[in-house]
Design a protein around this motif. Structure first.
Motif, mmCIF file in Angstrom:
data_model
loop_
_atom_site.group_PDB
_atom_site.id
_atom_site.type_symbol
_atom_site.label_atom_id
_atom_site.label_comp_id
_atom_site.label_asym_id
_atom_site.label_seq_id
_atom_site.Cartn_x
_atom_site.Cartn_y
_atom_site.Cartn_z
ATOM 1 N N ARG A 286 37.765 35.001 31.219
ATOM 2 C CA ARG A 286 37.763 36.026 32.262
ATOM 3 C C ARG A 286 36.907 35.534 33.408
ATOM 4 N N ALA A 287 37.463 35.618 34.618
ATOM 5 C CA ALA A 287 36.767 35.062 35.779
ATOM 6 C C ALA A 287 37.149 35.825 37.048
ATOM 7 N N GLN A 288 36.415 35.519 38.109
ATOM 8 C CA GLN A 288 36.736 36.076 39.417
ATOM 9 C C GLN A 288 38.033 35.465 39.918
ATOM 10 N N SER A 289 38.807 36.264 40.607
ATOM 11 C CA SER A 289 40.049 35.775 41.186
ATOM 12 C C SER A 289 39.720 35.074 42.500
ATOM 13 N N ARG A 290 39.584 33.759 42.423
ATOM 14 C CA ARG A 290 39.279 32.940 43.586
ATOM 15 C C ARG A 290 40.284 31.801 43.640
ATOM 16 N N PRO A 291 40.608 31.309 44.832
ATOM 17 C CA PRO A 291 41.626 30.261 44.957
ATOM 18 C C PRO A 291 41.322 28.993 44.153
ATOM 19 N N GLU A 292 40.057 28.646 44.002
ATOM 20 C CA GLU A 292 39.699 27.396 43.326
ATOM 21 C C GLU A 292 39.435 27.547 41.829
ATOM 22 N N MET A 293 39.468 28.767 41.283
ATOM 23 C CA MET A 293 39.056 28.997 39.896
ATOM 24 C C MET A 293 39.922 28.237 38.890
ATOM 25 N N LEU A 294 41.224 28.323 39.030
ATOM 26 C CA LEU A 294 42.118 27.637 38.087
ATOM 27 C C LEU A 294 41.902 26.132 38.135
ATOM 28 N N GLU A 295 41.728 25.600 39.319
ATOM 29 C CA GLU A 295 41.491 24.163 39.475
ATOM 30 C C GLU A 295 40.191 23.740 38.784
ATOM 31 N N VAL B 203 32.869 32.511 36.277
ATOM 32 C CA VAL B 203 33.396 32.799 34.940
ATOM 33 C C VAL B 203 32.479 33.816 34.280
ATOM 34 N N SER B 204 33.045 34.941 33.849
ATOM 35 C CA SER B 204 32.227 35.979 33.240
ATOM 36 C C SER B 204 32.228 35.930 31.710
ATOM 37 N N ASP C 178 39.130 42.263 41.137
ATOM 38 C CA ASP C 178 39.217 40.883 41.614
ATOM 39 C C ASP C 178 38.991 39.903 40.472
ATOM 40 N N ASN C 179 39.534 40.224 39.300
ATOM 41 C CA ASN C 179 39.357 39.382 38.123
ATOM 42 C C ASN C 179 40.693 38.850 37.632
ATOM 43 N N ILE C 180 40.635 37.719 36.932
ATOM 44 C CA ILE C 180 41.806 37.140 36.282
ATOM 45 C C ILE C 180 41.472 36.849 34.826
ATOM 46 N N THR C 181 42.488 36.784 34.017
ATOM 47 C CA THR C 181 42.348 36.350 32.622
ATOM 48 C C THR C 181 43.249 35.137 32.446
#
Length: 77
Positions: free
Chosen positions: A9-18, A70-71, A43-46
């Protein structure tokens, strides 16, 4: 090779997946499957990852949890 499943679980940011994929590669793991979902009204993604490696998954989990934004990182059994 061992197969492991992680839930991140993390913040939805353009660079997070990378960033996540870069850590996976640098730690010697190979992505077998990946699924990413944006949480509604936040503003979170899983990110659900299935990775393979001979290395212990705890090495990857601890490094992913140190990433900025990353949370939570959970190892699924």
């Amino acid at each position: 090779m061992m197969q492991h499943q992680l839930s991140i679980r993390a913040q939805s940011r353009p660079e997070m997946l990378e960033r996540v994929l870069c850590v996976v590669r640098h730690r010697g793991f190979q992505v077998s499957s990946m699924h990413m979902v944006s949480a509604l009204n936040t503003d979170n993604i899983t990110i659900e990852l299935t990775v393979t490696s001979q290395r212990p998954v705890s090495l990857l989990s601890s490094q992913l949890s140190k990433l900025m934004g990353v949370s939570c990182v959970e190892i699924q059994q």
